[in-house]
Design an enzyme around this catalytic site. Structure first.
Site, PDB file in Angstrom:
ATOM      1  CG  ASP A  18      31.743 108.157  76.229  1.00  0.00           C
ATOM      2  OD1 ASP A  18      31.212 108.587  75.198  1.00  0.00           O
ATOM      3  OD2 ASP A  18      31.836 108.833  77.289  1.00  0.00           O
ATOM      4  CB  SER A  19      28.474 106.769  71.705  1.00  0.00           C
ATOM      5  OG  SER A  19      29.523 106.613  70.776  1.00  0.00           O
ATOM      6  CG  ASP A  79      35.096 109.387  74.065  1.00  0.00           C
ATOM      7  OD1 ASP A  79      35.592 110.444  74.480  1.00  0.00           O
ATOM      8  OD2 ASP A  79      33.877 109.240  73.818  1.00  0.00           O
ATOM      9  CE  LYS A  86      35.029 112.547  72.078  1.00  0.00           C
ATOM     10  NZ  LYS A  86      34.218 112.738  73.310  1.00  0.00           N
ATOM     11  CD  GLU A 129      31.674 113.613  77.442  1.00  0.00           C
ATOM     12  OE1 GLU A 129      30.973 114.020  78.396  1.00  0.00           O
ATOM     13  OE2 GLU A 129      31.339 112.659  76.718  1.00  0.00           O
ATOM     14  CD  GLU A 183      27.414 115.436  71.881  1.00  0.00           C
ATOM     15  OE1 GLU A 183      28.547 115.065  72.219  1.00  0.00           O
ATOM     16  OE2 GLU A 183      26.397 114.716  71.975  1.00  0.00           O
TER      17      GLU A 183
END
Ligand code: KIV
Length: 276
Positions: free
Chosen positions: A47-48, A86, A115, A117, A184
């Site tokens: 999502d970056s 993501d 993925k 978070e 991270e």
């Protein structure tokens, strides 16, 4: 290089063999194709994309539509790497049923896993997605989607209590069936403890040398993102000035008539031209 498509079992085996796992982000066909050819183990459609491709301030500003759009492009390029989608902000935090539906969308596009978070309801949602048969990669430490609640973009787990919380989160995610966890911005010796406690591989970004693997945002590695350079990034090439130079040269050559030349032009036979 001919190789086989990388499976979930291969990823887990790399830890057992003490072989480092390599992962990079990709958002488009040509970049994904090059990293696949280079022999990367895992590709993350991160999502970056919000920051490094779409020019947005926060990863919370992209949703399923953008992520699926980029996943489709990346998937077309990938022959060997293990592909992780993501899950974007609010695609799994709001409603557990929606989370499974959204995770399935990534799998329908050919991802091998998703993925997620960490957030307060992360264990329940992770369990539901795994029970639906979808492999999940966890993500703890600095979780950009909820960075505000963590006091901003800061290293996490710097005191004993915070480090213990990270260890507990990692152990719980392993117990729930995650196949791997991204760490991270975590102190290296905390990441070491987590890595040693888990049977599943850890993949670090700003988490030091002891993780089982490493991930970077590709635009950081390539020198293609000029807004901000985190301490943990190693820039392997600085493409921005090179691309800027190429654009300037193109503009100059079009304006001055140096480009195109006959070598870039198509021709027509004289007898055909005469008939026009
Ligand atoms: O979106 C992303 O690029 C990520 C990596 C930083 C792990 O989540």
């Amino acid at each position: 290089m001919e190789r086989n498509k990388i499976t979930l079992e291969d990823i887990k085996r790399l830890k057992q063999k003490k072989q480092k796992i390599t992962m990079l982000t990709a958002y488009d066909f040509p970049t994904a194709s090059l990293m696949d050819q280079a022999g990367i183990d895992m590709v993350l459609v991160g999502d970056s994309v919000a920051n490094v491709v779409l020019g947005l301030k926060s990863t919370t500003q992209v949703g399923m539509a953008e992520m699926i759009h980029h996943t489709k492009a990346v998937k077309r390029a990938i022959k060997y790497a293990f592909l992780v989608g993501d899950m974007p902000f609010e695609s799994y935090q709001v409603n557990p049923e929606e989370s499974v539906k959204n995770a399935k969308r990534f799998m329908d596009e050919g991802c091998d896993a998703v993925k997620l978070e960490w957030f307060d309801k992360c264990p329940q949602v992770t369990e539901k997605i795994i029970k639906a048969g979808i492999p999940v990669m966890g993500h703890i430490g600095l979780t950009p989607q909820t960075a505000d609640q963590l006091g901003g973009f800061k290293v996490q787990g710097k005191d004993a209590e915070a480090a213990k919380r990270l260890i507990q989160q990692a152990e719980l995610l392993e117990k729930l069936g995650c196949f791997s966890i991204v760490l991270e911005c975590v102190p290296d010796l905390v990441a070491k403890q987590i890595t040693e406690k888990l049977r599943i591989p850890t993949v670090g970004i700003g988490a030091g040398i002891y993780c089982d693997g490493q991930v970077l945002v590709t635009h950081d590695l390539l020198g293609l993102f000029e807004r901000f350079k985190p301490k943990f990034v190693k820039q392997y090439i600085n493409l921005s000035p090179k691309i800027l130079e190429a654009f300037k040269q193109y503009i100059e050559e079009v304006v001055s008539g140096k480009f195109p030349t006959p070598e870039h032009s198509f021709t027509i036979k004289k007898e055909e031209l005469d008939k026009i």
